[in-house]
Design a protein around this motif. Structure first.
Motif, short mmCIF file in Angstrom:
data_model
loop_
_atom_site.label_atom_id
_atom_site.label_comp_id
_atom_site.label_asym_id
_atom_site.label_seq_id
_atom_site.Cartn_x
_atom_site.Cartn_y
_atom_site.Cartn_z
N ILE A 1 16.31 14.37 -8.51
CA ILE A 1 15.58 13.18 -9.15
C ILE A 1 15.23 12.13 -8.28
CG2 ILE A 1 13.94 13.42 -11.24
CD1 ILE A 1 15.75 15.55 -13.12
N ILE A 2 14.10 12.52 -7.21
CA ILE A 2 13.57 11.31 -7.44
C ILE A 2 12.82 10.14 -8.40
CG2 ILE A 2 12.60 9.50 -5.33
CD1 ILE A 2 12.39 12.31 -3.55
N GLU A 3 14.07 8.66 -8.36
CA GLU A 3 12.75 7.87 -9.64
C GLU A 3 12.11 7.47 -9.64
OE1 GLU A 3 15.57 4.24 -9.70
OE2 GLU A 3 17.04 5.14 -8.92
N LYS A 4 11.64 7.29 -8.60
CA LYS A 4 9.68 7.17 -8.80
C LYS A 4 8.46 7.26 -7.08
CE LYS A 4 6.13 5.64 -11.10
NZ LYS A 4 5.75 5.80 -11.79
N ILE A 5 7.43 8.15 -7.82
CA ILE A 5 7.29 8.30 -6.03
C ILE A 5 5.66 8.11 -6.32
CG2 ILE A 5 6.46 10.62 -4.80
CD1 ILE A 5 9.45 12.02 -5.97
N TRP A 6 5.02 7.22 -5.52
CA TRP A 6 3.77 7.00 -5.54
C TRP A 6 2.93 8.22 -4.33
CZ3 TRP A 6 7.30 3.16 -5.95
CH2 TRP A 6 7.36 2.43 -7.03
N ILE A 7 2.21 8.57 -4.48
CA ILE A 7 1.12 9.71 -3.24
C ILE A 7 -0.32 8.63 -3.33
CG2 ILE A 7 0.49 11.44 -2.15
CD1 ILE A 7 3.10 12.67 -4.87
N SER B 1 6.03 -4.38 5.96
CA SER B 1 4.55 -4.26 5.54
C SER B 1 5.10 -2.45 4.84
CB SER B 1 3.51 -4.85 5.56
OG SER B 1 3.21 -6.39 6.16
N ILE B 2 4.17 -2.81 3.51
CA ILE B 2 3.50 -1.30 3.49
C ILE B 2 2.46 -1.07 3.07
CG2 ILE B 2 4.12 0.68 1.03
CD1 ILE B 2 6.84 -0.93 0.47
N GLU B 3 1.50 0.09 3.59
CA GLU B 3 0.00 -0.84 3.46
C GLU B 3 -0.28 0.17 2.46
OE1 GLU B 3 -3.84 0.45 6.83
OE2 GLU B 3 -1.70 0.71 7.27
N ILE B 4 -1.19 0.29 1.43
CA ILE B 4 -1.35 0.96 0.37
C ILE B 4 -3.16 0.22 0.44
CG2 ILE B 4 -1.42 1.59 -1.81
CD1 ILE B 4 1.46 0.06 -1.86
N ASN B 5 -4.19 0.86 1.07
CA ASN B 5 -5.48 1.13 0.76
C ASN B 5 -6.21 1.10 -0.56
OD1 ASN B 5 -6.73 0.01 3.67
ND2 ASN B 5 -5.17 2.43 3.54
N ASP B 6 -5.27 1.96 -1.72
CA ASP B 6 -5.83 1.77 -2.88
C ASP B 6 -5.35 0.87 -3.85
OD1 ASP B 6 -5.86 2.89 -5.54
OD2 ASP B 6 -5.81 4.58 -5.37
N GLN B 7 -5.98 -0.25 -4.04
CA GLN B 7 -5.29 -0.96 -4.96
C GLN B 7 -4.76 -1.57 -5.73
OE1 GLN B 7 -6.32 -3.21 -7.63
NE2 GLN B 7 -5.52 -5.39 -7.74
N PRO B 8 -5.32 -0.66 -6.48
CA PRO B 8 -4.36 -0.03 -8.47
C PRO B 8 -3.44 0.75 -7.78
CG PRO B 8 -7.26 0.79 -8.64
CD PRO B 8 -6.94 0.27 -7.28
N LYS C 1 -4.78 -4.80 2.14
CA LYS C 1 -4.09 -3.99 1.92
C LYS C 1 -2.68 -3.85 1.49
CE LYS C 1 -4.74 -2.73 6.68
NZ LYS C 1 -5.95 -1.83 7.68
N PHE C 2 -2.13 -5.17 2.16
CA PHE C 2 -0.23 -5.06 2.79
C PHE C 2 0.62 -5.53 0.93
CE2 PHE C 2 -2.61 -4.35 6.79
CZ PHE C 2 -1.79 -3.42 7.30
N ILE C 3 1.95 -5.24 1.03
CA ILE C 3 2.51 -5.41 0.76
C ILE C 3 3.96 -5.89 1.68
CG2 ILE C 3 4.54 -5.25 -1.74
CD1 ILE C 3 2.73 -2.53 -2.59
N ASN C 4 3.85 -6.52 1.25
CA ASN C 4 4.65 -7.85 2.77
C ASN C 4 5.78 -8.45 1.75
OD1 ASN C 4 2.55 -7.68 5.26
ND2 ASN C 4 1.95 -9.66 2.85
N GLY D 1 -2.88 4.25 5.58
CA GLY D 1 -1.83 3.56 5.12
C GLY D 1 -0.63 5.24 5.02
N HIS D 2 0.30 3.91 4.38
CA HIS D 2 1.19 5.14 4.01
C HIS D 2 0.98 5.77 2.33
CE1 HIS D 2 3.68 1.33 5.98
NE2 HIS D 2 4.05 2.66 6.61
#
Length: 204
Positions: free
Chosen positions: A2-8, A82-89, A69-72, A14-15
């Motif tokens: 079981i993977i601890e945490k997944i964001w889609i 960098s992780i690119e996530i355009n969805d700010q929330p 949009k990047f987490i550096n 972006g990623h």
């Protein structure tokens, strides 16, 4: 498993997948037709080797900013990823999860300094100006009857060929090429100067 945490992230750019498992932060970009397939793999606990993973133990610092949009991620001696996530929330959720669920030294917030805000567009502007000056000097040489020969390896010859080709276009065409690039860089400098939103940091 079981993977601890997944964001889609279902947005086009972006990623699309960010994972946290066994103190490793993973990310992956896929095309929209593959999202369901990868999501199904993750439900069954499979993390494909196409994911890029970075152990938390390698990370020195993570930066988050509301309007970036990047987490550096800083790691190693002087490497930055960098992780690119355009969805700010969603981007904020990833950062807050890491702040809460990893063994960090400290977290803090600060306003970005003058150089931090303009560094990237300023470098772009300087590159444009330097290349234009170089092309202009070759144009003057050609006008005075000098002949230029491209030497060096394939990479050097390719760059030299581009610059020499630009020089043959003449002054007005080069102004039309370089002026918009310079204006874009200057616009970004002004926009970045106006933006002094806070930067959130995690340090390990």
């Amino acid at each position: 498993m079981i993977i601890e945490k997944i964001w889609i992230n279902r947005k086009e750019s972006g990623h699309n997948f960010i994972l946290f498992h066994n103190n490793i932060l993973y990310r992956r970009k896929v095309n929209k037709d593959s999202i369901s397939l990868v999501e199904n793999e993750l439900r069954h606990g499979k993390i494909s080797d196409k994911f890029i993973g970075l152990p938390i133990s390698y990370i020195k610092k993570i930066e988050y900013r509301d309007d970036d949009k990047f987490i550096n991620i800083s790691y190693g001696s002087d490497s930055v990823d960098s992780i690119e996530i355009n969805d700010q929330p969603l981007r904020k959720e990833v950062f807050e999860y890491l702040k809460t669920n990893t063994n960090l030294k400290k977290n803090y917030i600060k306003k970005p300094g003058f150089l931090y805000r303009i560094k990237k567009p300023l470098i772009a502007l300087l590159v444009v100006v330097v290349i234009f000056i170089y092309v202009y000097s070759i144009m003057n040489g050609l006008n005075e009857g000098y002949e230029y020969e491209i030497v060096g390896g394939r990479r050097g010859a390719g760059l030299g060929g581009i610059i020499l080709g630009l020089a043959h276009f003449g002054l007005m065409k080069n102004i039309l090429i370089f002026a918009p690039l310079a204006l874009i860089a200057m616009y970004r400098i002004k926009k970045n100067l106006d933006n002094d939103s806070e930067i959130h940091y995690i340090e390990y």
